[in-house]
Design an enzyme around this catalytic site. Structure first.
Site, PDB file in Angstrom:
ATOM      1  N   LYS A   1       0.519  -0.963   0.031  1.00 19.69           N
ATOM      2  CA  LYS A   1       0.232  -0.029   0.165  1.00 19.69           C
ATOM      3  C   LYS A   1       1.167   1.425   0.308  1.00 19.69           C
ATOM      4  O   LYS A   1      -0.050   1.866  -0.678  1.00 19.69           O
ATOM      5  CB  LYS A   1      -1.066  -0.118   1.083  1.00 19.69           C
ATOM      6  CG  LYS A   1      -2.323  -0.879   1.257  1.00 19.69           C
ATOM      7  CD  LYS A   1      -3.229  -0.690   1.527  1.00 19.69           C
ATOM      8  CE  LYS A   1      -3.956  -1.963   1.602  1.00 19.69           C
ATOM      9  NZ  LYS A   1      -5.166  -2.270   2.874  1.00 19.69           N
TER      10      LYS A   1
ATOM     11  N   LYS B   1     -10.023  -2.790  -4.719  1.00 22.80           N
ATOM     12  CA  LYS B   1     -10.955  -1.379  -5.336  1.00 22.80           C
ATOM     13  C   LYS B   1      -9.825  -0.549  -5.590  1.00 22.80           C
ATOM     14  O   LYS B   1      -9.970  -0.033  -6.394  1.00 22.80           O
ATOM     15  CB  LYS B   1     -11.758  -1.438  -3.294  1.00 22.80           C
ATOM     16  CG  LYS B   1     -11.275  -1.041  -2.062  1.00 22.80           C
ATOM     17  CD  LYS B   1     -12.385  -0.794  -1.552  1.00 22.80           C
ATOM     18  CE  LYS B   1     -11.752  -0.961   0.024  1.00 22.80           C
ATOM     19  NZ  LYS B   1     -13.166  -1.670   0.723  1.00 22.80           N
TER      20      LYS B   1
ATOM     21  N   LYS C   1      -5.459  -9.806  -6.792  1.00 15.87           N
ATOM     22  CA  LYS C   1      -6.222  -9.879  -6.618  1.00 15.87           C
ATOM     23  C   LYS C   1      -7.581  -8.450  -7.162  1.00 15.87           C
ATOM     24  O   LYS C   1      -7.337  -8.009  -6.975  1.00 15.87           O
ATOM     25  CB  LYS C   1      -5.971  -9.610  -4.982  1.00 15.87           C
ATOM     26  CG  LYS C   1      -6.904 -10.130  -4.366  1.00 15.87           C
ATOM     27  CD  LYS C   1      -5.635  -9.506  -2.470  1.00 15.87           C
ATOM     28  CE  LYS C   1      -6.409  -8.133  -2.333  1.00 15.87           C
ATOM     29  NZ  LYS C   1      -5.823  -7.355  -0.733  1.00 15.87           N
TER      30      LYS C   1
HETATM   31  P1  TYM Z   1     -10.769  -4.977   3.933  1.00 21.93           P
HETATM   32  O1  TYM Z   1     -11.897  -3.643   4.557  1.00 21.93           O
HETATM   33  O2  TYM Z   1     -10.230  -4.669   2.740  1.00 21.93           O
HETATM   34  O3  TYM Z   1     -11.621  -6.286   3.149  1.00 21.93           O
HETATM   35  C1  TYM Z   1     -12.736  -6.321   3.896  1.00 21.93           C
HETATM   36  C2  TYM Z   1     -13.200  -8.362   3.634  1.00 21.93           C
HETATM   37  O4  TYM Z   1     -12.624  -8.710   2.394  1.00 21.93           O
HETATM   38  C3  TYM Z   1     -12.167  -9.600   2.452  1.00 21.93           C
HETATM   39  N1  TYM Z   1     -10.957  -9.440   1.084  1.00 21.93           N
HETATM   40  C4  TYM Z   1     -11.823 -10.797   0.231  1.00 21.93           C
HETATM   41  N2  TYM Z   1     -11.926 -12.057   0.314  1.00 21.93           N
HETATM   42  C5  TYM Z   1     -12.219 -12.255  -1.051  1.00 21.93           C
HETATM   43  N3  TYM Z   1     -11.278 -12.193  -2.389  1.00 21.93           N
HETATM   44  C6  TYM Z   1     -11.170 -10.534  -2.237  1.00 21.93           C
HETATM   45  N4  TYM Z   1     -10.473 -10.450  -3.423  1.00 21.93           N
HETATM   46  C7  TYM Z   1     -11.201  -9.902  -1.578  1.00 21.93           C
HETATM   47  N5  TYM Z   1     -10.394  -8.579  -0.723  1.00 21.93           N
HETATM   48  C8  TYM Z   1     -11.116  -8.309   0.376  1.00 21.93           C
HETATM   49  C9  TYM Z   1     -10.952  -8.942   3.681  1.00 21.93           C
HETATM   50  O5  TYM Z   1      -9.904 -10.630   3.240  1.00 21.93           O
HETATM   51  C10 TYM Z   1     -11.710  -8.668   4.270  1.00 21.93           C
HETATM   52  O6  TYM Z   1     -12.401  -9.638   4.838  1.00 21.93           O
HETATM   53  N6  TYM Z   1      -8.038  -5.509   7.905  1.00 21.93           N
HETATM   54  C11 TYM Z   1      -9.607  -5.747   7.356  1.00 21.93           C
HETATM   55  C12 TYM Z   1     -10.343  -4.456   7.791  1.00 21.93           C
HETATM   56  C13 TYM Z   1     -10.503  -4.745   9.748  1.00 21.93           C
HETATM   57  C14 TYM Z   1     -10.715  -6.085  10.676  1.00 21.93           C
HETATM   58  C15 TYM Z   1     -10.071  -5.701  11.515  1.00 21.93           C
HETATM   59  C16 TYM Z   1     -11.098  -7.698   9.860  1.00 21.93           C
HETATM   60  C17 TYM Z   1      -9.866  -4.085  10.388  1.00 21.93           C
HETATM   61  N7  TYM Z   1      -9.962  -4.558  11.793  1.00 21.93           N
HETATM   62  C18 TYM Z   1     -10.423  -7.001  12.363  1.00 21.93           C
HETATM   63  C19 TYM Z   1     -11.405  -8.356  10.720  1.00 21.93           C
HETATM   64  C20 TYM Z   1     -10.675  -8.084  11.816  1.00 21.93           C
HETATM   65  C21 TYM Z   1      -9.402  -5.061   5.737  1.00 21.93           C
HETATM   66  O7  TYM Z   1      -8.476  -4.715   5.407  1.00 21.93           O
HETATM   67  O8  TYM Z   1     -10.622  -5.359   5.548  1.00 21.93           O
END
Ligand code: TYM
Length: 348
Positions: A125, A212, A209
């Site tokens: 990132k 967004k 992957k």
């Molecule tokens: P974020 O917002 O980037 O993504 C949210 C969730 O979607 C999953 N994800 C995917 N799963 C399958 N294929 C994909 N291409 C894909 N892109 C995203 C992510 O693995 C995630 O589960 N750091 C986390 C947010 C967070 C969090 C937490 C999660 C903050 N605190 C505590 C669990 C527990 C994140 O970046 O999510």
């Protein structure tokens, strides 16, 4: 990473399931299949489910202040529209529970610089100019550990890309328990990375992957796309010229085919083997329309319900306010215990 996590957890508290999604713009099919759909599946599992909108995490990169609140409501709408029930699950905005930031500070003093230096997501990132990234982006996984451990969560359903953050969470929990001589105080949470779609790939490139941040909108299916857009994107998705194979093993070396089969499987609640039992031997000319139809059928009700909720956010706000109150009760109790263990002054 240290091998602290190989220590068996002495935690004996109840099971709790927790996860979050960042409030940083449009949700896509990867978020839906890798996260949202999984949260809903776990809702009936007998353990309470906590899901929050990670707005503190979102601001580690610039967010327009006049859009952030709408983005938060949009994620909350997606939770409700996917089937999370505010009467059974705790749905809340992270920033409404100040204990997240408080525990994150304490964890900043537990986590080691060397642990964070190994985090691949920061490297991705921050790109070539890491000196221009926010300090928050660097300590992002420490805040994530606080999110999880505040509620003493034992299971964390996430996509495959969050595995390293979960390992760090376990390391922080283990080091805290050791440093403050409190065996079993924090659980060592288990990542729940399950189902056929833990890593949904781009529709334009089977090696990247679905994300967004991909500049090409054709690379992803957004939860706000209408039926025509979904169908067009799937029809244009990159594939190879071969027919679908009969076995999962034969998908090896065919990332685009594997991705579309995995998406179909996740949408239909089947295994990839079941999908191939039906479509093996057929070309993409037959498979793509079937996949498009299935995707539209699965996503249309979610999208429609999100639109309804967003048109009058009172229902969303009620759910978030109620969730924030429930979450704060648990989070504040954990922080009070932590402060005691750390040795902070408290009112006699
Ligand atoms: P974020 O917002 O980037 O993504 C949210 C969730 O979607 C999953 N994800 C995917 N799963 C399958 N294929 C994909 N291409 C894909 N892109 C995203 C992510 O693995 C995630 O589960 N750091 C986390 C947010 C967070 C969090 C937490 C999660 C903050 N605190 C505590 C669990 C527990 C994140 O970046 O999510």
């Amino acid at each position: 990473m240290t091998d602290l996590t190989s220590t068996p957890s002495a935690y004996t508290g109840p099971r709790r399931i927790l996860s979050g999604i960042q409030a940083s713009g449009a949700l896509h099919l990867g978020n839906y299949l890798g996260a949202l759909k999984r949260f809903v599946a776990l809702q009936g599992e007998g353990a309470p489910v906590f899901v929050f909108v990670a707005d503190l995490h979102a601001i580690t990169v610039w967010q327009e202040p006049d859009k952030l609140q709408a983005q938060t409501r949009e994620i909350a709408a997606a939770y409700l529209a996917s089937g999370l029930d505010p009467a059974r699950s705790v749905i809340f905005p992270q920033s409404a529970v100040p204990a997240h930031a408080e525990l994150a500070w304490i964890f900043n003093c537990v986590a080691r610089l060397g642990w964070l230096d190994r985090m691949t997501q920061f490297k991705e990132k921050s790109g070539k100019h890491k000196e221009r990234a926010s300090v928050g982006l660097y300590t992002y996984p420490v805040l994530q550990a606080a999110d999880i451990l505040l509620y003493k969560a034992t299971e964390v359903p996430v996509g495959d890309d969050q595995k390293q953050h979960l390992e760090l969470t376990r390391d922080i929990a283990a080091k805290f328990n050791t440093d403050f001589n409190a065996p079993g105080f924090f659980p060592l949470p288990e990542p729940v990375i399950q189902g056929p779609a833990t890593r949904v790939m781009s529709l334009r490139d089977g090696q990247a992957k679905m994300s967004k941040s991909d500049p090409s909108d054709q690379s992803r299916i957004n939860l706000t796309d209408d039926a025509d857009a979904i169908t067009a994107k799937i029809k244009k998705a990159r594939t190879d010229p071969e027919a679908l194979p009969e076995t999962v093993e034969a998908l090896e070396g065919r990332p685009e085919a594997r991705n579309l089969v995995s998406i179909y499987a996740a949408l239909a609640d089947q295994t990839p083997a079941e999908v191939l039992a039906r479509f093996g031997g057929q070309g993409f000319g037959a498979f793509k329309p079937a996949l498009a139809e299935l995707a539209v059928e699965a996503l249309a009700p979610v999208t429609a319900e999100m639109r309804r909720l967003m048109a009058d956010p009172a229902e969303i706000d009620r759910a978030l306010a109620r969730g924030a109150e429930q979450a704060a009760g648990i989070a504040e109790a954990t922080v009070a215990e932590v402060k005691d263990l750390v040795g902070f002054w408290h009112r006699p």
